[in-house]
Design a protein around this motif. Structure first.
Motif, short mmCIF file in Angstrom:
data_model
loop_
_atom_site.label_atom_id
_atom_site.label_comp_id
_atom_site.label_asym_id
_atom_site.label_seq_id
_atom_site.Cartn_x
_atom_site.Cartn_y
_atom_site.Cartn_z
N PRO A 90 12.37 -5.64 29.76
CA PRO A 90 11.62 -5.97 30.98
C PRO A 90 10.99 -4.74 31.64
O PRO A 90 11.38 -3.61 31.36
CB PRO A 90 12.69 -6.56 31.91
CG PRO A 90 13.86 -6.86 31.05
CD PRO A 90 13.81 -5.93 29.89
N ILE A 91 10.05 -5.00 32.52
CA ILE A 91 9.41 -3.94 33.29
C ILE A 91 9.67 -4.18 34.78
O ILE A 91 9.73 -5.33 35.22
CB ILE A 91 7.89 -3.85 33.00
CG1 ILE A 91 7.25 -2.62 33.66
CG2 ILE A 91 7.16 -5.12 33.45
CD1 ILE A 91 5.83 -2.32 33.17
N ALA A 92 9.87 -3.08 35.52
CA ALA A 92 9.97 -3.15 36.97
C ALA A 92 8.76 -2.45 37.56
O ALA A 92 8.30 -1.44 37.04
CB ALA A 92 11.26 -2.47 37.45
N LEU A 93 8.21 -3.02 38.64
CA LEU A 93 6.99 -2.48 39.24
C LEU A 93 7.28 -1.88 40.61
O LEU A 93 7.99 -2.49 41.42
CB LEU A 93 5.93 -3.57 39.36
CG LEU A 93 5.53 -4.23 38.05
CD1 LEU A 93 4.57 -5.39 38.32
CD2 LEU A 93 4.89 -3.22 37.10
N GLU A 94 6.71 -0.71 40.85
CA GLU A 94 7.00 0.04 42.08
C GLU A 94 5.78 0.10 43.00
O GLU A 94 4.77 0.71 42.65
CB GLU A 94 7.42 1.47 41.72
CG GLU A 94 7.66 2.33 42.95
CD GLU A 94 8.03 3.78 42.62
OE1 GLU A 94 7.97 4.17 41.45
OE2 GLU A 94 8.36 4.50 43.58
N PRO A 95 5.88 -0.47 44.19
CA PRO A 95 4.83 -0.29 45.20
C PRO A 95 4.82 1.17 45.65
O PRO A 95 5.88 1.79 45.79
CB PRO A 95 5.27 -1.21 46.34
CG PRO A 95 6.25 -2.17 45.74
CD PRO A 95 6.94 -1.40 44.65
N ILE A 96 3.64 1.72 45.89
CA ILE A 96 3.53 3.16 46.17
C ILE A 96 3.41 3.45 47.67
O ILE A 96 3.21 2.55 48.48
CB ILE A 96 2.32 3.78 45.43
CG1 ILE A 96 1.00 3.19 45.95
CG2 ILE A 96 2.47 3.58 43.94
CD1 ILE A 96 -0.23 3.97 45.52
N ALA A 97 3.52 4.73 47.99
CA ALA A 97 3.22 5.20 49.34
C ALA A 97 1.74 5.54 49.38
O ALA A 97 1.23 6.18 48.47
CB ALA A 97 4.05 6.44 49.67
N ALA A 98 1.05 5.09 50.41
CA ALA A 98 -0.39 5.37 50.51
C ALA A 98 -0.70 5.97 51.87
O ALA A 98 -0.21 5.48 52.88
CB ALA A 98 -1.18 4.09 50.31
N LEU A 99 -1.48 7.03 51.86
CA LEU A 99 -1.87 7.63 53.15
C LEU A 99 -3.00 6.85 53.80
O LEU A 99 -3.19 6.91 55.00
CB LEU A 99 -2.29 9.09 52.94
CG LEU A 99 -1.16 10.06 52.65
CD1 LEU A 99 -1.70 11.43 52.30
CD2 LEU A 99 -0.21 10.16 53.85
#
Lengths: 273, 147
Positions: free
Chosen positions: A135-144
């Motif tokens: 499986p794959i896990a997806l990471e939401p990012i930090a955005a300026l």
């Protein structure tokens, strides 16, 4: 990954390989997938961890799954090969794009929270899943910064991508903190709306403030508000694994140990130091 | 008709990496903060590949690299540092350990300035300030001139 409790882990980097090797309670670590050769020797420190039975998760940073263009099959194949080589139960990547029009951004960039961006992301995750044995896990990012005219809230945007792909969530609690602080929103509100039962593992990192904006640098100590958010997260749904990400300006071993202990204390897992 | 996702993403990356104006609707202050953070991150990555080059700038490294890189999209930290070192070398301003580091790379690898460098299969040598760098079967040695 979601069925086993791994507790506290750390992002393996060559610079702190010796430190990581000496963590007695370590059960999982993450490695940047692009830093591992598909066929050559594994980095020495990483082989040692695998021999010890430490679970190693390849973490892709250059696939660019949120790009409007189809993900590069060679990059997908590399990720799949690295996952096989280290016997990983899971891989991870970001909800972001990293290049467009043939130009590399050199950084993870935020997607507009629009229907067409969800479609592009979902299509690339499916192409990737087709090549992966795990499986794959997806990471939401930090955005300026954010795009104008977002059609979806952050929680809806993330949830729709996860629902349509069946992917797990890699929640970066420091990104949750950074985004909420920079947007002036409530991080707990986001935690309440995200599918926390889908979390495979959690990233924890430090940052720094410049000109009123909080930067998720991975080169500073984890601030107390991020540790407090870990406690809030675990009160709602304790994830099976949490790990420290440090990517430079490495402090003395004692300080790194304290940070790992602080994550253990905040989450209620056993210290690994 | 809204602009396609591909076009919007391409405009954003171009603005971020080529010093172009901020795309319409995006907060200028925040976009500049992201641009600056990106350039400083690139400077850090290049300094790991090219420690002597970075050290030769002392405390000015991040700022000087950021100025140089502001309108140059990254080609990866190895090539970014290499391109900068070649420019400095051509101007005669690469000195000491940074010059040796550069000569060592040039002797060890073939780099055409447009695609990924490859290890040289044949012996090579390059002169640097006060030294000669020799590469034979992949091993690089620095031979310093006496006096």
């Amino acid at each position: 990954m979601a069925d086993v409790e791994y507790g506290v882990g750390i992002g393996w980097r060559p610079e702190i390989s010796g430190f990581v090797a000496e963590l007695p309670g370590l059960r999982f670590a993450e490695v940047v997938a692009e830093s591992v050769h598909a066929h050559g020797d594994l980095p020495a420190g990483l082989s040692e961890l695998l021999e010890r039975g430490v679970t190693v998760i390849p973490h892709g940073v250059r696939l660019g799954l949120g790009g409007a263009e189809a993900v590069d099959p060679d990059r997908v194949r590399h990720l799949a090969t690295v996952a096989e080589r280290v016997g990983a139960p899971l891989v991870s990547e970001h909800i972001a794009f990293v290049r467009a029009g043939g130009v590399e951004a050199g950084h993870l960039l935020p997607l507009p929270r629009s229907r067409d961006a969800v479609d592009a992301m979902v299509a690339n995750v499916r192409r990737t899943q087709a090549e992966l044995a795990v499986p794959i896990a997806l990471e939401p990012i930090a955005a300026l910064f954010d795009w104008p005219d977002d059609e979806l809230s952050e929680a809806d945007f993330i949830t729709e991508i996860l629902d349509r792909t069946g992917a797990h969530l890699l929640l970066d609690i420091a990104n949750v903190y950074a985004n909420a602080r920079n947007r002036g929103t409530d991080p707990l509100e986001l935690l309440d709306k995200l599918p926390l039962d889908r979390i495979a593992y959690v990233h924890v990192a430090g940052g720094d403030e410049h000109d009123g904006l909080y930067h998720d640098t991975h080169t500073h100590a984890t601030p107390q508000p991020v540790l407090d958010l870990i406690t809030e997260l675990c009160r709602r749904h304790r994830p099976p694994a949490l790990m420290l990400e440090r990517d430079g300006d490495y402090p003395p071993a004692g300080e790194l140990r304290s940070e790992l202990d602080a994550i253990a204390a905040a989450s209620g897992y056993h210290p690994i130091t | 008709m809204t602009e396609s996702l591909a076009a919007r993403q391409a405009a954003l990356v171009e603005a971020l990496t080529s010093g172009k104006p901020v795309p319409h609707g995006i907060d200028g202050f925040r976009f500049e903060a992201a641009r600056t953070a990106l350039l400083r991150k690139r400077a850090g990555e290049v300094s790991r590949q090219w420690p002597m080059l970075a050290a030769s700038f002392g405390a000015r490294w991040k700022r000087e690299f950021a100025d140089w890189a502001a309108a140059r999209p990254t080609q990866g930290s190895l090539r970014d540092g290499w391109d900068l070192a070649r420019e400095l070398h051509a101007r005669g301003s690469l000195k000491g350990a940074a010059a040796e580091e550069f000569a060592g790379r040039e002797a060890a690898m073939r780099y055409d300035g447009a695609s990924a460098p490859h290890p040289r299969r044949t012996p090579a040598w390059r002169s640097a300030a006060g030294a000669v760098v020799v590469q034979f079967r992949g091993r690089v040695r620095v031979i310093r001139r006496a006096g």
